[in-house]
Design a protein around this motif. Structure first.
Motif, short mmCIF file in Angstrom:
data_model
loop_
_atom_site.label_atom_id
_atom_site.label_comp_id
_atom_site.label_asym_id
_atom_site.label_seq_id
_atom_site.Cartn_x
_atom_site.Cartn_y
_atom_site.Cartn_z
N SER A 162 2.11 -72.75 9.62
CA SER A 162 1.05 -72.01 10.30
C SER A 162 0.72 -72.57 11.68
O SER A 162 0.02 -71.90 12.46
N ASP A 175 -3.36 -63.42 12.15
CA ASP A 175 -3.80 -63.70 10.79
C ASP A 175 -2.69 -63.41 9.78
O ASP A 175 -2.50 -64.17 8.82
N ASN A 176 -1.97 -62.31 9.99
CA ASN A 176 -0.89 -61.98 9.07
C ASN A 176 0.20 -63.04 9.10
O ASN A 176 0.73 -63.43 8.05
N THR A 225 -0.20 -66.16 9.83
CA THR A 225 -0.77 -67.35 9.19
C THR A 225 -0.67 -67.25 7.67
O THR A 225 -0.33 -68.22 6.99
N GLN A 226 -0.98 -66.06 7.14
CA GLN A 226 -0.91 -65.89 5.68
C GLN A 226 0.53 -66.04 5.19
O GLN A 226 0.78 -66.66 4.15
N ASP A 266 1.42 -69.82 5.38
CA ASP A 266 0.80 -70.58 4.29
C ASP A 266 1.53 -70.34 2.96
O ASP A 266 1.72 -71.28 2.17
N ALA A 267 1.94 -69.10 2.73
CA ALA A 267 2.68 -68.79 1.50
C ALA A 267 4.03 -69.50 1.49
O ALA A 267 4.47 -70.00 0.45
N GLN A 318 6.45 -60.66 6.50
CA GLN A 318 5.15 -60.22 6.04
C GLN A 318 5.23 -58.82 5.44
O GLN A 318 6.03 -57.99 5.87
#
Length: 325
Positions: A197, A203-204, A206-207, A210-211, A247
């Motif tokens: 990240s 934001d997408n 980052t998600q 993180d995953a 994503q």
């Protein structure tokens, strides 16, 4: 007598009565059967690759000259002096391998040990009963599956304390850095990982990042290989592009298409009901026209039994709000 191996090939038959083994010229010769050199026999790798494929080579000494390579997995009974490269494993088919050495290994100035490492204990391992002298050489590290932060991976186990190589080399990475960790009779590679990240912009992203980090070290081998590929992407932009491709967010046009499809469905149902009840209807696709519209008979056949029995249906179909529309 000397067994001379030139270029490329494979030894698949039993060989007896040789005192020396020489590998010369570029190319790979693979030993696929045990070989026991007589007396104080010596093996010399002058050029190319001598590959040990799960067998035992008994040779009082094994010398690797530059640009020669000793590779593979198996066992050597004797001492190794390396001025070229020791690269364990079987290449891309199985990058990880163990070489058991009954004896010691000396890495001379300018020589290299090339190791492949991965998660869950998968790695190349040089396992010695004697001493490993490594200070004058370099170790080259390649990651094949993503490794969790701070996880040490032993690549040398010896019969006496092991120091560190003079230098460590790796491919450029914004996310992963390797270092050496000499503890007692072992030398390990320590992984320092920067969160994915760190280089995310949205934001997408980052998600997604993180995953990915949560998957490191606890995923299928295929996903681990993908993560290792991401680990060595050359720029921040390349990392961000990778996050975008991974994503699950719909493409920008999808919400509008979903809204149009839902509106069309709603209006079609309303028109069919209005045709049956002879009520004003809206446009078949868009708009609020109140002009009576009569649908063809095949629009309403399926509703006839229901209305004949006295049933009724609301003429409004609710659709979800998408992006505030």
């Amino acid at each position: 007598d000397t067994l001379n191996l030139y270029g490329s090939g494979a030894v698949t038959w039993n060989i007896y009565s040789f005192e020396k083994l020489t590998k010369d010229w570029s190319g790979r010769w693979t030993l696929e059967t045990d070989l026991d050199l007589l007396g104080s026999g010596a093996t010399q790798i002058l050029d190319g690759d001598l590959h040990i494929n799960g067998i035992t080579l008994t040779s009082a000494t094994v010398g690797v000259a530059l640009p020669g390579t000793l590779s593979g997995t198996g066992a050597i009974i004797g001492d190794i002096s390396n001025s070229g490269t020791i690269a364990l494993g079987n290449g891309t088919e199985n990058p990880f391998g163990t070489l058991d050495v009954t004896g010691g290994v000396t890495f001379n100035a300018g020589s290299t040990m090339a190791v492949d490492i991965g998660a869950n204990g998968r790695r190349d391992l040089l396992n010695l009963t004697g001493t490993a002298n490594v200070a004058a050489a370099e170790i080259s590290v390649k990651e094949f599956t993503a490794i969790p932060n701070g996880e040490p991976i032993d690549v040398i186990l010896a019969g006496s304390p092991v120091g560190s190589f003079g230098s460590l080399v790796q491919d450029f990475s914004l996310l992963v850095q390797f270092s050496q960790q000499a503890v007692g009779n072992s030398l390990g590679i320590l992984t320092t990982r920067i969160p994915y990240s760190t280089f995310a912009e949205t934001d997408n992203q980052t998600q997604v990042a993180d995953a990915l980090l949560q998957s490191v070290g606890d995923c299928t081998e295929d996903l681990g290989t993908v993560l290792a590929y991401i680990d060595f992407l050359p720029s921040e932009q390349d990392l961000q592009n990778a996050y975008e491709q991974l994503q699950p967010k719909p493409y920008a046009i999808h919400p509008d298409l979903i809204l149009q499809s839902a509106s069309f469905y709603r209006n079609t149902v309303n028109n069919r009901l209005a045709a049956r009840r002879r009520e004003p209807a809206v446009s078949p696709i868009f708009g609020d026209s109140t002009a009576p519209q009569t649908a063809p008979n095949d629009y309403t056949k399926e509703l006839d039994p229901y209305f004949a029995a006295g049933g009724s249906v609301a003429t409004t179909v609710e659709i979800p709000t998408i992006n505030g529309k």
